[in-house]
Design an enzyme around this catalytic site. Structure first.
Site, PDB file in Angstrom:
ATOM      1  CB  SER A  30      36.695  33.863  35.340  1.00  0.00           C
ATOM      2  OG  SER A  30      37.292  34.727  35.768  1.00  0.00           O
ATOM      3  CG  HIS A  87      34.958  30.467  33.561  1.00  0.00           C
ATOM      4  ND1 HIS A  87      36.105  29.515  33.591  1.00  0.00           N
ATOM      5  CD2 HIS A  87      35.237  31.568  33.098  1.00  0.00           C
ATOM      6  CE1 HIS A  87      36.538  30.555  33.474  1.00  0.00           C
ATOM      7  NE2 HIS A  87      36.579  31.646  32.921  1.00  0.00           N
ATOM      8  CE  LYS A 140      36.893  30.938  29.901  1.00  0.00           C
ATOM      9  NZ  LYS A 140      36.787  32.709  30.002  1.00  0.00           N
TER      10      LYS A 140
HETATM   11  C1  LIG Z   1      37.098  33.814  29.698  1.00  0.00           C
HETATM   12  C2  LIG Z   1      35.577  34.522  29.589  1.00  0.00           C
HETATM   13  C3  LIG Z   1      34.725  35.340  28.201  1.00  0.00           C
HETATM   14  C4  LIG Z   1      35.315  35.765  27.756  1.00  0.00           C
HETATM   15  O1  LIG Z   1      35.051  35.180  26.209  1.00  0.00           O
HETATM   16  P1  LIG Z   1      35.985  34.221  24.608  1.00  0.00           P
HETATM   17  O2  LIG Z   1      34.865  33.613  23.938  1.00  0.00           O
HETATM   18  O3  LIG Z   1      37.000  33.968  24.992  1.00  0.00           O
HETATM   19  O4  LIG Z   1      35.835  35.890  23.955  1.00  0.00           O
HETATM   20  C5  LIG Z   1      33.688  36.458  28.498  1.00  0.00           C
HETATM   21  N1  LIG Z   1      33.501  36.328  30.160  1.00  0.00           N
HETATM   22  C6  LIG Z   1      33.462  35.841  30.644  1.00  0.00           C
HETATM   23  C7  LIG Z   1      33.296  35.356  32.449  1.00  0.00           C
HETATM   24  C8  LIG Z   1      34.978  34.958  30.580  1.00  0.00           C
HETATM   25  O5  LIG Z   1      35.372  34.149  31.900  1.00  0.00           O
END
Ligand SMILES: *Cc1c(COP(=O)(O)O)cnc(C)c1O
Length: 399
Positions: free
Chosen positions: A187, A215, A246
């Site tokens: 990310s 992502h 996301k």
């Molecule tokens: C955003 C993210 C998470 C956490 O996701 P949530 O559903 O907001 O807890 C976990 N792993 C990665 C790689 C992320 O980018």
């Protein structure tokens, strides 16, 4: 001073130290729903280049309507964890639909992807086993691994020779099961894991492969199924974790997807699933609509791809130091934390909302602005953002 007061004084001292180091993170207040353009609390319209709203679905009317409908038909919340009285038809339907979308057998929902990763390793691996993870994996993976008793091996970021070395070491140490785990897309850099090569290496060593697709799910690969599709190993990943927060709608919720027996064991033993509330029905209804939209057409991920190419080319022409690649995460390297904050601040004044990332979110001396593209942007908006980047970049002598 009482010991409690001494504690609060030490907390304040720590906050001061964070501020003095230029590492303090302030939160801006957004006064509108998420979108390509948002209004901040001081009433200014700004182009939003820092949401994970890759497909623009967080304010999509079709998704909102489906969420409203689920609210009407299934209620506000279940007031329960899944195994007591928190499972409705829509939860089962979403799990089956996610499995189909991701090319797996079954899926289990969690309150977040952080929880999915937090409840994964401890449940599946014991002290006789080994987990081999990329050095730059997401914090939730690192924490999840810490909770497990498995032996830990770490390979240098994206270094597949080192992955081999670590797998050989795990084998030499007599590991029973070996699980390699990596972000599908990292990310902070937008780096796409080389899953085809990693899969082949795992096969050589008899290791399982797990990926975190937060992502990637929804837009990576020709049909948007994820990094495994983009790298030609769709259907060949043992464990996939991901988020509904996301690209897949942007509300909240996470999942783990994989073989039937793995999901079944997680339902029995995974602590964040057993001891935390069900995903709200409205989110589940909205997520089902998201999958309908993405399975019917690749229009949104195609638009995201075009926007990404346009903006990367524009920043490159201006002379910014960007990390190469083709992911909608575009890191603009500034290196110094205070300068990164200054760039973000100036861009905000110029009507572009971006955020500086610095330690501990990225390594020290690697501060950056992370721009993220969305299918909700149009080219004219992106051109205005590029113009602002040109001005701020010149003022701060970054270009
Ligand atoms: C955003 C993210 C998470 C956490 O996701 P949530 O559903 O907001 O807890 C976990 N792993 C990665 C790689 C992320 O980018």
């Amino acid at each position: 001073m009482s010991s409690a007061e001494a504690f609060y004084a030490s907390v304040r001292a720590e906050l001061d130290a964070i501020r003095e180091a230029g590492l303090y993170k302030s939160e801006r207040i957004i006064a509108t729903p998420q979108g390509a353009v948002v209004r901040t609390a001081d009433q200014r319209e700004v182009i939003n280049l820092c949401a994970n709203n890759y497909l623009g679905l967080s304010s999509d009317p079709r998704v909102l309507e489906a969420a409203h409908e689920a609210l009407r038909t299934h209620g506000y919340g279940m007031s329960s964890v899944r195994f007591i009285c928190g499972t409705q038809d829509v939860h089962k339907e979403l799990e089956a639909r996610l499995a189909r979308f991701l090319g797996t057998e079954d899926t289990i929902l969690y309150g977040s992807a952080f929880d999915a990763n937090g409840g994964l390793f401890e449940t599946l691996l014991g002290a006789e086993d080994a987990v081999i993870s990329d050095a730059l994996n997401h914090a939730s993976i690192i924490d999840g691994i810490r909770l497990s008793k498995a032996r830990r091996y770490r390979y240098d970021h994206n270094d597949l020779d080192d992955l081999r070395t670590q797998l050989a070491q795990a084998a030499a140490d007599g590991a029973r099961h070996k699980l390699v785990f990596t972000d599908g897309v990292f990310s902070m850099d937008g780096t796409v894991a080389r899953l085809d090569e990693i899969r082949a290496i795992c096969d050589e060593y008899g290791a399982l492969l797990g990926i975190d697709e937060c992502h990637a799910s929804g837009f990576m690969g020709a049909r948007g199924r994820g990094t495994h599709e983009a790298r030609g190993v769709f259907g060949k990943i043992d464990i996939i974790t991901g988020t509904l927060g996301k690209a897949l709608g942007g509300a909240s919720g996470g999942f783990t997807s994989g073989r039937r027996e793995v999901v079944e064991l997680l339902r029995q033993r995974s602590r964040p699933y057993l001891f935390s509330n069900t995903v709200a029905p409205a989110i589940v209804g909205g997520s089902l609509k998201v999958l309908d939209i993405l399975e019917a057409s690749t229009e949104l991920r195609d638009r995201l791809e075009r926007n990404t190419a346009f903006f990367r080319a524009g920043l490159g022409k201006l002379g910014f130091d960007i990390k190469p690649g083709d992911h909608p995460i575009i890191p603009i390297m500034v290196y110094d934390a205070e300068r990164a904050q200054a760039l973000a601040q100036r861009l905000l004044e110029l009507g572009v909302y971006v955020v500086g990332f610095f330690f501990p979110v990225v390594p020290r001396g690697q501060a950056r602005i992370r721009v993220q593209m969305s299918a909700s942007h149009d080219e004219a908006t992106l051109q205005r953002a590029l113009d602002a980047f040109a001005q701020a970049g010149r003022e701060l002598e970054l270009i």
